[in-house]
Structures are given as C-alpha cells and as structure tokens.
Design an enzyme around this catalytic site. Structure first.
Site, PDB file in Angstrom:
ATOM      1  N   LYS A  99       1.067  -1.038   0.422  1.00 53.67           N
ATOM      2  CA  LYS A  99      -0.198   0.029  -0.004  1.00 53.67           C
ATOM      3  C   LYS A  99       0.697   1.378  -0.049  1.00 53.67           C
ATOM      4  O   LYS A  99       0.174   2.194  -0.521  1.00 53.67           O
ATOM      5  CB  LYS A  99      -0.798   0.145   1.706  1.00 53.67           C
ATOM      6  CG  LYS A  99      -2.167  -1.249   1.645  1.00 53.67           C
ATOM      7  CD  LYS A  99      -3.066  -1.616   0.576  1.00 53.67           C
ATOM      8  CE  LYS A  99      -3.647  -2.205   0.939  1.00 53.67           C
ATOM      9  NZ  LYS A  99      -3.206  -3.769   1.035  1.00 53.67           N
TER      10      LYS A  99
HETATM   11  C1  LIG Z   1      -3.630  -5.070   1.110  1.00 55.02           C
HETATM   12  C2  LIG Z   1      -3.108  -6.172   0.556  1.00 55.02           C
HETATM   13  C3  LIG Z   1      -3.781  -6.992  -0.215  1.00 55.02           C
HETATM   14  C4  LIG Z   1      -4.498  -7.227  -1.147  1.00 55.02           C
HETATM   15  O1  LIG Z   1      -4.396  -5.953  -2.380  1.00 55.02           O
HETATM   16  P1  LIG Z   1      -5.801  -5.007  -3.403  1.00 55.02           P
HETATM   17  O2  LIG Z   1      -5.110  -4.599  -3.295  1.00 55.02           O
HETATM   18  O3  LIG Z   1      -7.173  -5.064  -2.297  1.00 55.02           O
HETATM   19  O4  LIG Z   1      -6.231  -6.717  -3.847  1.00 55.02           O
HETATM   20  C5  LIG Z   1      -2.733  -8.509  -0.188  1.00 55.02           C
HETATM   21  N1  LIG Z   1      -1.858  -8.386   0.519  1.00 55.02           N
HETATM   22  C6  LIG Z   1      -1.827  -7.741   1.263  1.00 55.02           C
HETATM   23  C7  LIG Z   1      -0.051  -7.193   2.099  1.00 55.02           C
HETATM   24  C8  LIG Z   1      -2.474  -6.248   1.770  1.00 55.02           C
HETATM   25  O5  LIG Z   1      -1.190  -4.993   2.103  1.00 55.02           O
END
Ligand SMILES: *Cc1c(COP(=O)(O)O)cnc(C)c1O
Length: 427
Positions: A99
């Site tokens: 993120k």
């Molecule tokens: C948010 C997240 C995901 C999922 O990603 P999306 O964009 O919501 O599909 C997978 N792995 C981690 C570690 C995340 O923080």
C-alpha cells in the site's frame, strides 16, 4: 484525461484532481478513465521515470514539474519496489506493505488537488482498513498540513503488528479506531458517509471528506507503474504473467490497466484465501458475497466485498486475461515452508497465497510464461505465522517494524458507529 462514475448513465466527466478529492462518486460508483492511453517506451528507465510517464497520461491537470516533484518526494529515499528473482517485492516502503507505493504519493496528489480546485478546507481522509492501508495512510499523512486522517480497523481482524503500527503512529492530525466488526462492515459504514449528503453538509464549512481506500484513483493509478517497471527489469521480450494476492482487487486491477495500455500480459493470476469470492466469480461469473466470512492467516485479503471489481465489470465483456484459484491456511503455511526450503527465501502469508496459487496453475497448465509473484508484505509483519511455519528464522526486523511493542499506544479508541466518532473528532 477525464473520469466518470461507473454508475452514471450520462457519463458526466470530471478532472483527475476532482476525482481524487471526491474519492467515491456521490452515486456510490467508482471513477474510471474515459479511455486507456498507450505506453510502450518503458525499457531501461528508472522507476520514477516510468511512474512519471504513466501518471502524466492520466493526471492531465497536473503539470510535468509537479508530478516529477511529487514522485521524487515520495520515492527518492524509500522506493517500495524491488525485483528479487521472480518475486516483485513491493514492501520496502514506510510501513512494509505494498500500500505504501500509492500512499507515499497520495498526500502530495491530494493536497495539490485541493489547491487546484481552490478548496480552502481541511481534507478529512476516511479509511476502512483490513490492516495495511491504515498504517500506510497514517504514515503518509502524518502532520501533512490541511489534512486529517480517520482510520477504522476491525478490532479482531488485524495482526498484532498491524494494530501496533496504527495505534502507535504519531502525528497531530491522526485518529485511529477499532471497530467491533469485520472489514466489510467498516468499509460499508465509510462508504455510507460518502453518499450521505446531509451528514457531509453538517461539516462542509470547514471540512471536505475524501478516501484513501483503493476506490480512490490516487491509489490505483500509481500502482500501474510497477507492472511496467517489473517487465522492463525482467529483460524479456515475450509475454509475462503476474500472480497477485487479492482482496479488494486494487493491485490486480492496476495490472489490468497496464495490459489495456499495451503491456504484454499473458495472464493475471488472481489468488485469494479461503474468502474466495473472487475465485468463485472468475470461475462461475457470479459474484456472491452472501457467505461465511473467515479470519485467515492473510488478514489483508479477508474481504468479501471487493470494491474495485466494479471497475473491471464496468469495463470488460470477457475475463480471458484472468485465471484464479485460492489457498487455504494449511496450504499457505506449507508454501512458506517449501519456498524457504527450496529457495532460502522468506515470504509473508499473502505472498504465499499467490505463490501457492501460481504453483497450482503451473501444475495444471504447464504454462512456461515468465511469472512474477507479487510480494505484498514483509514477512516481518507477520512474525507469528512465520514462526509457525519455519520456527525462529527471522532476524532483525526492518526499521519501520522495529521496537513497535515499546512504543506508546496513542490511539486506544474503539467505536461501533463511525458517524458518531467522526462527529466527536471534528467538533
Ligand atoms: C491490501 C493487501 C493485499 C490485497 O490487495 P488488494 O489491492 O486489496 O487486492 C494483499 N496483500 C497485502 C499484504 C495487502 O496489504
């Protein structure tokens, strides 16, 4: 480039900066670009250069100088993205999860968008989080002028580390609350605030509400860059596959946008955990969220209502680019073990879901296309799970995760109604 809502039959267009400020469209839809620009000149270029070229195609009301400046501020000393063999590590940013790629840039895009639209109010950034968005948004927005961040996380639905990362984050403009429900309920309540004009009007002389969830274009667009970057770093001329651990469908949707822009992608492998609503969707064509919710070892993917899927279904008549499968918790642990034994490499449980699903895909198809696994979090973020799978193999945690348990909890709050809490925080 302009944007319209997936739910607007008249396709009323708005600028990129307006879409970034608004987050979720007032009709409850998601903003999508009016068209997909093509991009092919990415070989041999740096991450910042590729991100710049991608973003300037979409953020047409930002100047080139602005974009270069913001990308530099966001990434020059903390680029989250590194290719490690066939793993695209996206977790070298401020909070050790993918993120960060978008959320290190987001505060710059948000505050510039406010200025461009002559909005002289404080932006209240509301976030529902299954763990990693919350800490990344808090780290990105800490003490950013003219912003306040209000984060809501499911109190029993995030790991200990994730909780500490959020509740110990310093910054005068930050508030964090546990909510006694799962992520889907938190996300639903936040979305209701965005579509509740009366509620927003109560605060509109001083505040404007926006979202740092992956419904926001400012989350989605920066993620397109690492698909191009990964391809260019892999030095291939052929098609490529990406295996993506998926929850809210933001990461993998950025891959779909990259494919629409011309990146030669063979397959996007959608990997889910036991909350396999997306896997079922790709297999049956039916999106059925009315089912049991499981808490798994990959909590950031414990999502039944995957917001960004609306952007795909809006755009797409066929889903040929996608394949899907899921991995159980047992398979997740076994995959962490197998990768450690075979490759001397430690992966986190989310990455393990993608690796496990890729291995199943390979066994079934013998598809020899080069496949990169999206490594979305540092294994140090999930030490309990790594210990269960491998014993004591983790050494010193990366800086963002160091000594978290010694920091002061600044945000112990819990709520059952986020509107009440928003009122308290803003009055
Ligand atoms: C948010 C997240 C995901 C999922 O990603 P999306 O964009 O919501 O599909 C997978 N792995 C981690 C570690 C995340 O923080």
């Amino acid at each position: 480039m302009e944007y319209f809502s997936t739910r607007d039959p008249d396709k009323n267009k708005i600028s990129a900066s307006k879409a970034i400020i608004t987050g979720l469209a007032p009709d409850g839809g998601l903003y999508v670009p009016q068209s997909f620009p093509s991009f092919s000149d990415f070989k041999g270029r740096s991450y910042e250069e590729i991100a710049f070229e991608v973003l300037r195609l979409y953020l047409s009301d930002f100047s080139d100088e602005e974009l270069k400046d913001y990308l530099h501020l966001a990434y020059h000393d903390r680029l989250p993205v590194r290719l490690h063999g066939n793993y695209l590590e996206l977790y070298h940013g401020l909070t050790s999860a993918f993120k960060d790629v978008a959320l290190q840039l987001y505060p710059h895009l948000l505050t510039a968008s406010l200025r461009k639209n002559n909005i002289d109010k404080t932006a209240v950034v509301l976030v529902a989080t299954s763990g990693d968005t919350g800490s990344a948004a808090l780290a990105g927005l800490a003490d950013v002028p003219d912003t306040k961040a209000l984060i809501f996380y499911p109190i029993d639905g995030v790991s200990n580390f994730q909780k500490l990362q959020m509740t110990t984050q310093t910054g005068k403009n930050l508030s964090v609350y546990g909510i006694q429900s799962n992520f889907d309920e938190a996300q639903k309540q936040v979305k209701q605030v965005f579509t509740d004009e009366d509620f927003k009007a109560e605060f509109s002389d001083k505040y404007i509400f926006t979202s740092a969830n992956s419904i926001n274009l400012a989350r989605l667009l920066p993620q397109i860059a690492y698909y191009f970057y990964a391809y260019s770093q892999s030095e291939i001329n052929d098609k490529i596959n990406f295996a993506v651990p998926t929850g809210n469908f933001g990461n993998i949707l950025a891959g779909y946008y990259a494919a629409k822009m011309g990146l030669p992608i063979n397959k996007l492998i959608c990997a889910t955990n036991t909350n396999r609503v997306l896997d079922d969707f790709f297999k049956t064509g039916t999106y059925d969220t009315n089912r049991q919710f499981y808490k798994t070892l990959s909590p950031s993917m414990d999502v039944l209502v995957s917001s960004n899927l609306e952007r795909l279904t809006y755009d797409c008549a066929s889903y040929e680019l996608f394949v899907s499968d899921y991995a159980s918790d047992e398979e997740t642990l076994a995959t962490i073990k197998k990768v450690y034994e075979e490759e001397k490499y430690i992966i986190d449980p989310h990455t393990a879901v993608a690796k496990c699903v890729y291995d199943k895909y390979y066994d079934q198809t013998k598809d020899e296309t080069l496949t990169l696994i999206m490594a979305t979090a540092s294994p140090y973020k999930f030490p309990e799970t790594i210990r269960t799978a491998l014993g004591d193999v983790l050494k010193q945690a990366p800086t963002p995760l160091l000594d978290l348990d010694k920091k002061t909890v600044l945000h112990p709050g819990v709520t059952s109604d986020i509107r009440v809490t928003i009122k308290e925080v803003l009055s």
